[in-house]
Design an enzyme around this catalytic site. Structure first.
Site, PDB file in Angstrom:
ATOM      1  N   ASP A 127       0.852  -1.183   0.000  1.00  0.00           N
ATOM      2  CA  ASP A 127       0.000   0.000   0.000  1.00  0.00           C
ATOM      3  C   ASP A 127       0.893   1.239   0.000  1.00  0.00           C
ATOM      4  OD1 ASP A 127      -1.643   2.132   0.675  1.00  0.00           O
ATOM      5  OD2 ASP A 127      -2.734   1.022   2.218  1.00  0.00           O
TER       6      ASP A 127
ATOM      7  N   ASP B 213      -5.686   7.813  -4.899  1.00  0.00           N
ATOM      8  CA  ASP B 213      -6.083   9.171  -4.511  1.00  0.00           C
ATOM      9  C   ASP B 213      -6.923   9.134  -3.223  1.00  0.00           C
ATOM     10  OD1 ASP B 213      -6.337  11.891  -4.787  1.00  0.00           O
ATOM     11  OD2 ASP B 213      -7.707  11.820  -6.497  1.00  0.00           O
TER      12      ASP B 213
ATOM     13  N   SER C 278      -2.412   5.447 -13.850  1.00  0.00           N
ATOM     14  CA  SER C 278      -3.374   5.182 -14.947  1.00  0.00           C
ATOM     15  C   SER C 278      -3.831   3.723 -15.065  1.00  0.00           C
ATOM     16  CB  SER C 278      -2.829   5.625 -16.324  1.00  0.00           C
ATOM     17  OG  SER C 278      -2.881   7.024 -16.455  1.00  0.00           O
ATOM     18  N   THR C 279      -3.332   2.819 -14.210  1.00  0.00           N
ATOM     19  CA  THR C 279      -3.665   1.396 -14.413  1.00  0.00           C
ATOM     20  C   THR C 279      -4.907   0.936 -13.651  1.00  0.00           C
ATOM     21  OG1 THR C 279      -2.258   0.649 -12.594  1.00  0.00           O
ATOM     22  CG2 THR C 279      -1.239   0.815 -14.781  1.00  0.00           C
ATOM     23  N   GLY C 280      -5.564   1.848 -12.953  1.00  0.00           N
ATOM     24  CA  GLY C 280      -6.766   1.474 -12.200  1.00  0.00           C
ATOM     25  C   GLY C 280      -8.003   2.004 -12.899  1.00  0.00           C
ATOM     26  N   VAL C 281      -8.594   3.011 -12.308  1.00  0.00           N
ATOM     27  CA  VAL C 281      -9.790   3.644 -12.869  1.00  0.00           C
ATOM     28  C   VAL C 281      -9.563   4.069 -14.327  1.00  0.00           C
ATOM     29  CG1 VAL C 281     -11.318   5.659 -12.632  1.00  0.00           C
ATOM     30  CG2 VAL C 281     -10.572   4.429 -10.603  1.00  0.00           C
ATOM     31  N   TYR C 282      -8.337   4.465 -14.661  1.00  0.00           N
ATOM     32  CA  TYR C 282      -8.046   4.970 -16.011  1.00  0.00           C
ATOM     33  C   TYR C 282      -7.685   3.858 -17.004  1.00  0.00           C
ATOM     34  CZ  TYR C 282      -8.319   9.854 -14.392  1.00  0.00           C
ATOM     35  OH  TYR C 282      -8.739  11.070 -13.895  1.00  0.00           O
TER      36      TYR C 282
HETATM   37  N1  AR6 Z   1      -1.299   1.538  -2.942  1.00  0.00           N
HETATM   38  C1  AR6 Z   1      -0.693   1.188  -4.097  1.00  0.00           C
HETATM   39  N2  AR6 Z   1      -1.368   0.999  -5.254  1.00  0.00           N
HETATM   40  C2  AR6 Z   1      -2.713   1.139  -5.222  1.00  0.00           C
HETATM   41  C3  AR6 Z   1      -3.424   1.506  -4.061  1.00  0.00           C
HETATM   42  C4  AR6 Z   1      -2.659   1.704  -2.874  1.00  0.00           C
HETATM   43  N3  AR6 Z   1      -3.239   2.037  -1.702  1.00  0.00           N
HETATM   44  N4  AR6 Z   1      -4.759   1.573  -4.357  1.00  0.00           N
HETATM   45  C5  AR6 Z   1      -4.878   1.273  -5.673  1.00  0.00           C
HETATM   46  N5  AR6 Z   1      -3.648   0.986  -6.189  1.00  0.00           N
HETATM   47  P1  AR6 Z   1      -5.974   4.315  -9.549  1.00  0.00           P
HETATM   48  P2  AR6 Z   1      -5.619   5.801 -12.077  1.00  0.00           P
HETATM   49  C6  AR6 Z   1      -3.279   0.648  -7.590  1.00  0.00           C
HETATM   50  O1  AR6 Z   1      -7.360   3.971  -9.946  1.00  0.00           O
HETATM   51  O2  AR6 Z   1      -5.867   4.593 -12.902  1.00  0.00           O
HETATM   52  C7  AR6 Z   1      -9.008   8.136  -8.840  1.00  0.00           C
HETATM   53  O3  AR6 Z   1     -10.393   8.178  -8.637  1.00  0.00           O
HETATM   54  C8  AR6 Z   1      -4.379   0.145  -8.486  1.00  0.00           C
HETATM   55  O4  AR6 Z   1      -4.513  -1.272  -8.346  1.00  0.00           O
HETATM   56  O5  AR6 Z   1      -5.698   4.762  -8.163  1.00  0.00           O
HETATM   57  O6  AR6 Z   1      -4.487   6.718 -12.456  1.00  0.00           O
HETATM   58  C9  AR6 Z   1      -8.426   9.501  -9.166  1.00  0.00           C
HETATM   59  O7  AR6 Z   1      -9.076  10.534  -8.460  1.00  0.00           O
HETATM   60  C10 AR6 Z   1      -3.838   0.512  -9.867  1.00  0.00           C
HETATM   61  O8  AR6 Z   1      -2.942  -0.487 -10.354  1.00  0.00           O
HETATM   62  O9  AR6 Z   1      -5.358   5.475 -10.515  1.00  0.00           O
HETATM   63  C11 AR6 Z   1      -8.655   9.607 -10.642  1.00  0.00           C
HETATM   64  O10 AR6 Z   1      -9.975  10.025 -10.929  1.00  0.00           O
HETATM   65  C12 AR6 Z   1      -3.030   1.781  -9.617  1.00  0.00           C
HETATM   66  O11 AR6 Z   1      -2.850   1.846  -8.198  1.00  0.00           O
HETATM   67  C13 AR6 Z   1      -8.463   8.192 -11.129  1.00  0.00           C
HETATM   68  O12 AR6 Z   1      -8.752   7.354  -9.990  1.00  0.00           O
HETATM   69  C14 AR6 Z   1      -3.670   3.071 -10.074  1.00  0.00           C
HETATM   70  O13 AR6 Z   1      -5.081   3.021  -9.871  1.00  0.00           O
HETATM   71  C15 AR6 Z   1      -7.042   7.905 -11.534  1.00  0.00           C
HETATM   72  O14 AR6 Z   1      -6.986   6.606 -12.084  1.00  0.00           O
END
Ligand code: AR6
Length: 174
Positions: A10, A34, A122-126
């Site tokens: 985390d 975030d 960018s690998t989560g929500v994006y």
């Molecule tokens: N520690 C490490 N990695 C994490 C954690 C954590 N606590 N939580 C999630 N991940 P994302 P994005 C991973 O969605 O795709 C938000 O709503 C997750 O599995 O956090 O850039 C923002 O406000 C994934 O592989 O970021 C934006 O609206 C990676 O972190 C949007 O999401 C990124 O996932 C940004 O989307």
């Protein structure tokens, strides 16, 4: 010489000079990394983000850009907020994602940060595919001149760990 490290865990539990947030343009919070950063870091981070929106970032933070705030209760001095691009399919331009890493390191240098923890932007929500995003992350950091001594990639699951370790293995030859 910057050392690249890979950690499964985390990102909000990391101790580093700066922790990078995968933010959105509003700078006012969201889910994923975030949400976790704002939850664990406490209200000081959101206050600083609101102050940025009220001053130099009235229209928000553009994709591929980065800006720092204090880190509140996190075990870090700063949070560097950057906005990754949304995956648009195989024709997606990687340049804004490269820019997230380059700009975050530029801000880290301005702050004098020596250790920086990055999530897989960018690998989560994006929705950017992990293998491609991992290659972009490692390559971008490797090609960016910086005073940062340690870049730590902090990934959340085994799949991401595998993707990064594959790329890092190629980079280091190990
Ligand atoms: N520690 C490490 N990695 C994490 C954690 C954590 N606590 N939580 C999630 N991940 P994302 P994005 C991973 O969605 O795709 C938000 O709503 C997750 O599995 O956090 O850039 C923002 O406000 C994934 O592989 O970021 C934006 O609206 C990676 O972190 C949007 O999401 C990124 O996932 C940004 O989307």
């Amino acid at each position: 010489m910057t050392t690249l490290r890979l950690v499964l865990g985390d990102i909000t539990r990391q101790r580093a000079d700066a922790i990078v947030n995968a933010a959105n343009s509003s700078l006012l919070g969201g889910g994923g990394v975030d949400g976790a950063i704002h939850r664990r870091g406490g209200p000081a981070i959101l206050e600083a983000c609101r102050a940025l929106r009220a001053s130099s970032y009235g229209r928000g933070l553009a994709t591929g850009h980065a800006v720092a705030t204090p880190a509140g209760r996190l075990d870090a001095l700063w949070v560097i907020h950057t906005v990754g691009p949304v995956w648009q399919g195989p024709d997606s331009d990687p340049a804004p994602l490269v820019s997230c890493y380059r700009e975050s390191l530029r801000v880290a240098d301005e702050l004098g940060a020596r250790t920086v923890a990055f999530p897989a932007i960018s690998t989560g929500v994006y929705r950017w595919p992990m293998a491609d995003a991992a290659a972009i992350a490692v390559e971008s950091v490797r090609l960016t001149p910086t005073e940062v001594e340690e870049v730590r990639f902090v990934v959340f699951d085994e799949g991401a760990y595998g993707a990064y370790s594959g790329v890092l293995g190629e980079v280091t030859g190990g």
